[in-house]
Design a protein around this motif. Structure first.
Motif, mmCIF file in Angstrom:
data_model
loop_
_atom_site.group_PDB
_atom_site.id
_atom_site.type_symbol
_atom_site.label_atom_id
_atom_site.label_comp_id
_atom_site.label_asym_id
_atom_site.label_seq_id
_atom_site.Cartn_x
_atom_site.Cartn_y
_atom_site.Cartn_z
ATOM 1 N N UNK A 182 12.214 -1.295 -12.778
ATOM 2 C CA UNK A 182 12.620 -2.600 -13.306
ATOM 3 C C UNK A 182 14.072 -2.908 -12.938
ATOM 4 N N UNK A 183 14.305 -4.102 -12.406
ATOM 5 C CA UNK A 183 15.633 -4.520 -11.943
ATOM 6 C C UNK A 183 16.236 -3.551 -10.933
ATOM 7 N N UNK A 184 15.400 -2.850 -10.244
ATOM 8 C CA UNK A 184 15.924 -1.868 -9.299
ATOM 9 C C UNK A 184 15.043 -1.791 -8.073
ATOM 10 N N UNK A 185 15.249 -0.759 -7.272
ATOM 11 C CA UNK A 185 14.461 -0.623 -6.047
ATOM 12 C C UNK A 185 13.030 -0.152 -6.317
ATOM 13 N N UNK A 186 12.246 -0.062 -5.275
ATOM 14 C CA UNK A 186 10.899 0.511 -5.363
ATOM 15 C C UNK A 186 10.936 1.939 -4.856
ATOM 16 N N UNK A 187 9.970 2.713 -5.308
ATOM 17 C CA UNK A 187 9.765 4.048 -4.744
ATOM 18 C C UNK A 187 8.738 3.862 -3.627
ATOM 19 N N UNK A 188 9.197 4.016 -2.401
ATOM 20 C CA UNK A 188 8.343 3.739 -1.248
ATOM 21 C C UNK A 188 7.859 5.048 -0.638
ATOM 22 N N UNK A 189 6.550 5.148 -0.403
ATOM 23 C CA UNK A 189 5.993 6.364 0.184
ATOM 24 C C UNK A 189 6.151 6.331 1.704
ATOM 25 N N UNK A 204 4.060 11.088 -7.505
ATOM 26 C CA UNK A 204 3.928 10.953 -6.046
ATOM 27 C C UNK A 204 2.660 11.673 -5.574
ATOM 28 N N UNK A 205 2.427 12.856 -6.118
ATOM 29 C CA UNK A 205 1.225 13.612 -5.743
ATOM 30 C C UNK A 205 -0.038 12.841 -6.137
ATOM 31 N N UNK A 206 -0.021 12.231 -7.306
ATOM 32 C CA UNK A 206 -1.175 11.438 -7.750
ATOM 33 C C UNK A 206 -1.394 10.247 -6.813
ATOM 34 N N UNK A 207 -0.281 9.644 -6.386
ATOM 35 C CA UNK A 207 -0.357 8.512 -5.449
ATOM 36 C C UNK A 207 -1.021 8.955 -4.139
ATOM 37 N N UNK A 248 0.822 -1.221 0.000
ATOM 38 C CA UNK A 248 0.000 0.000 0.000
ATOM 39 C C UNK A 248 0.852 1.267 0.000
ATOM 40 N N UNK A 249 2.181 1.106 0.036
ATOM 41 C CA UNK A 249 3.062 2.284 0.038
ATOM 42 C C UNK A 249 4.009 2.332 -1.154
ATOM 43 N N UNK A 250 3.865 1.362 -2.050
ATOM 44 C CA UNK A 250 4.766 1.300 -3.198
ATOM 45 C C UNK A 250 4.207 2.189 -4.315
ATOM 46 N N UNK A 251 4.886 3.309 -4.547
ATOM 47 C CA UNK A 251 4.436 4.229 -5.596
ATOM 48 C C UNK A 251 4.758 3.630 -6.966
ATOM 49 N N UNK A 286 9.200 13.023 0.000
ATOM 50 C CA UNK A 286 8.383 12.159 0.874
ATOM 51 C C UNK A 286 8.472 10.690 0.448
ATOM 52 N N UNK A 287 9.457 10.376 -0.389
ATOM 53 C CA UNK A 287 9.641 8.999 -0.839
ATOM 54 C C UNK A 287 11.105 8.592 -0.692
ATOM 55 N N UNK A 288 11.298 7.285 -0.816
ATOM 56 C CA UNK A 288 12.626 6.735 -0.668
ATOM 57 C C UNK A 288 12.773 5.596 -1.656
ATOM 58 N N UNK A 289 13.962 5.452 -2.235
ATOM 59 C CA UNK A 289 14.211 4.293 -3.087
ATOM 60 C C UNK A 289 14.675 3.157 -2.187
ATOM 61 N N UNK A 290 13.932 2.085 -2.190
ATOM 62 C CA UNK A 290 14.212 0.962 -1.304
ATOM 63 C C UNK A 290 14.009 -0.352 -2.014
ATOM 64 N N UNK A 291 14.949 -1.270 -1.828
ATOM 65 C CA UNK A 291 14.741 -2.624 -2.338
ATOM 66 C C UNK A 291 13.995 -3.403 -1.270
ATOM 67 N N UNK A 292 13.050 -4.216 -1.705
ATOM 68 C CA UNK A 292 12.269 -4.974 -0.732
ATOM 69 C C UNK A 292 13.165 -6.012 -0.060
ATOM 70 N N UNK A 293 13.210 -6.025 1.272
ATOM 71 C CA UNK A 293 14.077 -6.988 1.951
ATOM 72 C C UNK A 293 13.465 -8.380 1.956
ATOM 73 N N UNK A 294 14.275 -9.376 2.317
ATOM 74 C CA UNK A 294 13.742 -10.716 2.547
ATOM 75 C C UNK A 294 12.998 -10.698 3.885
#
Lengths: 466, 198
Positions: free
Chosen positions: A20-27, B190-193, A13-16, A157-165
């Motif tokens: 691809x082949x990289x981290x997620x943008x996490x809210x 991000x704003x849209x999210x 619910x927080x993954x913006x 207000x976001x962070x680049x994060x790889x999903x941990x195990x």
């Protein structure tokens, strides 16, 4: 429908976006900042000419550098004073709420979030401090970040994060007399080591964890970083909801009902898959104490420092360096070892429940001669509550000093340092070399074990005294 | 000056200890600065100097050894555990290292290193031992690290190992990109999210 873990439910619910082949943008729902890891981040924003993206989702406090005596006076140490002032200036400039010195909500960042009801289930929290893992006790994703990441979150207000195990650690059964949540986490650390959970998000589960109060759960999640975990978490339940309800920033009325319905869905589904699982029995846990220079080097109080023959040959150099620093010998019994300082405080154990436990134990007793005993509440609110309950009088009568809130001797960034060569039983989270001051020797333990050491002047088994 | 980093060829500084925490890399009392500069002089402060005195270097500590130098720091497993302080990465980079090699890095340190174009290279336990042995036999041993090819090679013997690196992070290292630039370009998304959640 696929089975989801508690972590998955919150992450999803927080993954913006997923690169691809990289981290997620996490809210990030809420960003806590303090004076030590934020100045360079604000400088970065200024250099780029950026405002803070969502200033209302940032909360600031001063904790690492603050004195624990005479907080009404200007801070004596110049660099500390400048750093605290820099935070104040930045918060004013960027429109961020600051609970600075003198404010009734000031305190250690991981103590004030929960007690103000800012920390809530199902949310994401970050802070430029590794013990942000504490907030996971509410069933949230909360982790420490570096200063470049502080800048990222301020800017977007976001962070680049790889999903941990994902790892689940279950503790079932009933704790013995005199054994507390601090002993649970030190025991787990002694079993899986200081790197045992690196790369994982850890969910703590099992009947022994469920039976704990919120404050006790925070102690465990607080130290999940000490096993290398990205974050620690515990599924929210009635204990969690009862703790949050009615707090300053908790939802109210219809909002509360709506949130509560969402929060009740926050648990790992039956048969949800974890990458790794551990099971421990509460009955196997004794009051714990550390003998070395990382928090994984702990033993039951009746145990002994390992013999050289018990150490993996590859770990021998580090082990020998460690016990030499501590002034201990391989095979030595730890019980009866003299103690010079007792520090009850830090984001691990400075909550009102910890102070109540210590006060109940020392009531009518006296600290041993020659032992210096500092009790440092985690926040102004804890301090006020302690005074209201008469805990201050009990501690004073026993020869303990109740000081003012801050990180204090946990990491010795302020004046509260343990002198070189001295032994300190500390309720904090780290026994690293020099952590509490150059050449200070730290033994980590629970508040009860620390109180018992204060009264007897040596490491003792608190079970014989309660 | 470009931050981008790719091929590093250098002698190494061996620090064969496990669980080196960030409190050792840069003790808390040096975190009071409000800028990112100058942390290198306090790198491993308490391991480097007697009595906290920069005029009394500890002879047995590897950073003070006349034998070892270079842009590559090699340490044993679980490097960078403990505090999240990015100052640790700043201190290592500021001292002159471009690469840290270990068999295992703590998560936050690894992120902090990458954000500062300090390359954390994770090798197998076996390869790590090979490096330590090679350096012990000949302090002038050189390692070459290629971010592009994701390889680390012991020059004298030609022994080579591949290392993992996240595709996105590799792009950042090679091109001098910055996570913040990436996220700033996403502010509308991000704003849209945010609006969709409310």
């Amino acid at each position: 429908m696929s089975k989801k873990t508690l972590f998955d439910k919150i992450w999803d619910t927080h993954e913006v976006k997923k690169i691809q082949d990289g981290p997620s943008v996490l809210y990030i729902d809420r960003h806590f900042i303090h004076e030590v890891t934020s100045p360079q981040a604000f400088k970065g924003l200024e250099k780029r000419g950026l405002p803070v993206f969502r200033p209302k989702q940032v909360v600031a406090t001063a904790d690492h550098n603050v004195p624990t005596l005479h907080q009404e006076l200007p801070i004596k140490e110049e660099l500390s004073r400048i750093q605290v002032q820099t935070l104040k200036d930045n918060c004013a400039k960027f429109g961020i709420e600051l609970y600075g010195l003198g404010h009734p909500f000031q305190g250690i960042v991981h103590v004030i979030g929960p007690e103000l009801g800012i920390t809530q289930p199902g949310s994401t929290y970050v802070c430029g401090d590794s013990h942000t893992s504490t907030h996971g006790a509410f069933g949230s994703i909360a982790f420490g970040i570096g200063t470049s990441e502080v800048e990222m979150v301020l800017a977007t207000q976001c962070l680049l994060q790889s999903k941990p195990k994902l790892m689940r650690i279950s503790v079932d059964g009933q704790l013995g007399k005199g054994v507390s949540s601090k002993d649970i986490v030190l025991y787990i650390l002694s079993q899986i080591s200081a790197s045992g959970a690196t790369g994982y998000a850890v969910e703590f589960a099992g009947s022994a964890i469920r039976a704990l109060s919120m404050e006790a759960r925070m102690t465990i999640c607080n130290m999940s970083i000490e096993m290398g975990a990205r974050c620690g978490m515990i599924a929210p339940d009635e204990t969690t909801f009862a703790y949050v309800k009615g707090r300053k920033f908790a939802p109210e009325g219809a909002d509360w009902d709506k949130k509560l319905a969402q929060w009740r869905q926050l648990f790992s589904d039956d048969d949800a898959a974890f990458d790794k699982e551990y099971h421990f029995k509460a009955e196997d846990i004794e009051p714990m104490i550390t003998y070395g220079t990382n928090p994984g080097m702990g033993i039951g109080v009746t145990g002994h420092v390992p013999e050289l023959s018990e150490i993996d040959p590859r770990d021998k150099a580090a082990f020998e360096k460690s016990i030499q620093y501590m002034g201990l010998a391989a095979g030595e019994n730890i019980m009866g070892h003299p103690v010079d300082y007792v520090f009850i405080g830090s984001c691990t154990n400075s909550r009102i429940e910890d102070l109540r436990q210590v006060a109940a134990f020392v009531k009518g007793k006296q600290k041993a001669p020659g032992v210096t005993c500092w009790v440092v509440p985690g926040s102004k609110q804890v301090e006020a509550q302690a005074k209201q309950e008469g805990i201050d009088k009990i501690l004073e009568a026993a020869g303990f000093q109740l000081r003012q809130p801050g990180c204090s001797a946990c990491l010795g960034m302020n004046e509260d340092k343990i002198p070189a060569g001295k032994y300190c039983i500390s309720t904090s989270n780290r026994n690293f070399e020099g952590r509490q001051g150059p050449n200070a020797r730290t033994m980590l333990a629970s508040p009860l074990m620390a109180a018992a050491a204060a009264v007897t002047g040596k490491v003792c088994d608190v079970r014989e005294l309660v | 000056m470009s931050k981008a980093i790719n091929h590093i060829n250098s002698t190494v500084v061996p620090l064969n200890l496990e669980n080196i925490d960030t409190d050792q890399i840069i003790p808390a009392r040096f975190l009071k600065a409000t800028s990112r500069e100058g942390f290198g002089e306090n790198l491993f402060r308490d391991w480097r100097f007697e009595n906290n005195d920069p005029d009394q270097p500890k002879k047995d500590f590897v950073l003070n050894s006349p034998i070892y130098s270079g842009k590559i720091l090699v340490a044993a497993k679980n490097f960078g555990c403990g505090s999240s302080r990015e100052h640790a990465a700043w201190a290592i980079k500021d001292y002159g290292f471009d690469v840290v090699v270990s068999s295992f890095f703590a998560d936050i340190f690894k992120n902090n290193a990458l954000n500062n174009f300090l390359v954390p290279v994770t090798v197998s336990e076996e390869f790590l031992q090979k490096i330590f042995i090679a350096v012990e036999n000949d302090p002038k041993t050189e390692l070459s690290v290629s971010v592009e090819n994701q390889t680390i090679t012991i020059e004298a013997t030609g022994e080579k190992e591949s290392f993992d690196i996240n595709h996105y992070k590799k792009d950042c290292l090679l091109n001098g990109f910055d996570d913040i630039d990436y996220l700033l370009n996403m502010r509308d998304e991000i704003t849209a999210f945010e609006q969709a959640r409310n």
